[in-house]
Structure formats: C-alpha cells, structure tokens
Scaffold this motif. Structure first.
Motif, PDB file in Angstrom:
ATOM      1  N   ARG A  50      83.358  71.324  42.663  1.00  0.00           N
ATOM      2  CA  ARG A  50      83.739  70.005  43.182  1.00  0.00           C
ATOM      3  C   ARG A  50      82.613  69.320  43.952  1.00  0.00           C
ATOM      4  NH1 ARG A  50      89.232  68.680  44.009  1.00  0.00           N
ATOM      5  NH2 ARG A  50      88.348  66.661  44.483  1.00  0.00           N
ATOM      6  N   TYR A  82      87.272  65.662  40.223  1.00  0.00           N
ATOM      7  CA  TYR A  82      88.038  66.869  39.926  1.00  0.00           C
ATOM      8  C   TYR A  82      87.081  67.924  39.405  1.00  0.00           C
ATOM      9  CZ  TYR A  82      88.244  64.111  35.599  1.00  0.00           C
ATOM     10  OH  TYR A  82      87.935  63.317  34.539  1.00  0.00           O
ATOM     11  N   GLU A  83      87.554  69.119  39.169  1.00  0.00           N
ATOM     12  CA  GLU A  83      86.680  70.222  38.768  1.00  0.00           C
ATOM     13  C   GLU A  83      85.916  69.898  37.493  1.00  0.00           C
ATOM     14  OE1 GLU A  83      88.478  74.051  38.479  1.00  0.00           O
ATOM     15  OE2 GLU A  83      89.122  74.057  40.566  1.00  0.00           O
ATOM     16  N   THR A  90      83.550  63.921  33.848  1.00  0.00           N
ATOM     17  CA  THR A  90      83.931  64.090  35.249  1.00  0.00           C
ATOM     18  C   THR A  90      83.196  63.060  36.107  1.00  0.00           C
ATOM     19  OG1 THR A  90      84.137  66.460  34.854  1.00  0.00           O
ATOM     20  CG2 THR A  90      84.072  65.741  37.142  1.00  0.00           C
TER      21      THR A  90
END
Length: 187
Positions: A50, A82-83, A90
């Motif tokens: 993260r 988010y991860e 992402t």
C-alpha cells in the motif's frame, strides 16, 4: 547544500527500508526523459502493498529554441489506493521533494534598433533549486516482474545559488510540472 540534501535523503530512505517488512523493490526508467537525450533512473521500495518510497535521478538536455540542461534527485512518497495486484491498474497519490540544477540559455528576444519595439525574452542563468509538491499516477503490472507506471507531479521550486549571465534580474522560483511514463522491473 546539494550534498547535505542528498545525504539526508539517503539516510531517510535507509532508515525506512530497515524499519519496514520486505515486499518488493522495483527499478524503473522514464521513457519520456529519452526526449531529453538521456535516461533517468528510479528505484522504489514498496511496503505492505500500500505504500512506496521512490528515489529518482534524472538528467537531460533540451535544445528547442533555447539550450536547457538539467540534473537532479527526487524522493517520492506514495500511497496506493488499494493493494498492488498483477493485471490490475492501481492508482496512487503522494508527495515529493528534491533538487534540480538548471542551466538555461535563451537568446531569442528581438529588439528593434530604435528600442521601441521588442518581443521575446533572454533568459541566461545557472541555478540550483529545491522543489516539492504532490503527485498522482497509476501503476500496472502486466507480468510477474515487469511494470508500467504513469506519474504526474505539480509543485513549486525555489532557486538558490543563482548565477546570471546577463545584467537581468535573477529568477526566484518556478512552477514544477512533471510527467513520467516509466517501465520497470520488480525484484
């Protein structure tokens, strides 16, 4: 001053790397910096899928209506929304700080011999600067080890150690805009 700032940045990165659990290291280069005739180099350490801490060095030379040479270091702190997962885009946001050494030579001003008509400007100076701001971007991992990343940064840079080549006023600061399109390899 440049060496002190670099030493502080390296010590900060080393402290953070030792204090967090290991997840991954990525080595990247900004493809857009190739327009400036030289590559850039970045290394990023991610924590808990993260957070990321990225250290970059870039140098280049642009000769479009003026001679512009630069080199500098940049430290970016990132928080991923988010991860980070493979085959997913992402988004992330964060802050950055660094230095930039510039040399700008621009002699494209026109002044009529009478002195009543002029346009353009002459900017001939050499300076160091400290810059900081915010960034946002996206990372995409298409395969296990490779990654693609786009980053935009916007901030402000403050000049110091300014050497002017003409009898003009020395610049005080500048709007720092960054656009990165990076490819990398994860370890």
């Amino acid at each position: 001053m440049k060496y002190i700032l670099t030493l502080i940045l390296i010590l900060s990165v080393a402290t953070l790397v030792r204090s967090q659990e290991y997840l991954g290291i990525a080595v990247k280069t900004n493809l857009l910096n190739l327009v400036a005739q030289r590559p850039s180099f970045s290394i990023e350490k991610t924590f808990k899928q993260r957070y990321g801490l990225e250290f970059s060095y870039s140098t280049g030379e642009l000769n479009i209506r003026r001679a512009y040479e630069y080199s500098g270091f940049l430290l970016r702190g990132k928080k991923y929304v988010y991860e980070i997962k493979q085959r997913e885009i992402t988004p992330f946001f964060g802050v950055y700080a660094g230095n930039l050494n510039k040399t700008i030579v621009s002699n494209n001003a026109y002044v009529h011999p009478t002195g009543f008509l002029s346009f353009g400007n002459n900017r001939n100076f050499k300076a160091n600067s400290f810059r900081s701001g915010v960034n946002l971007g996206f990372v995409y991992i298409p395969a296990k080890r490779f990654l693609l990343e786009t980053t935009t940064g916007l901030g402000y840079g403050k000049y110091f150690n300014v050497e002017t080549f003409q009898a003009t006023n020395a610049p005080k600061g500048y709007l720092d805009f960054q656009l990165w399109l990076s490819v990398g390899y994860r370890f």
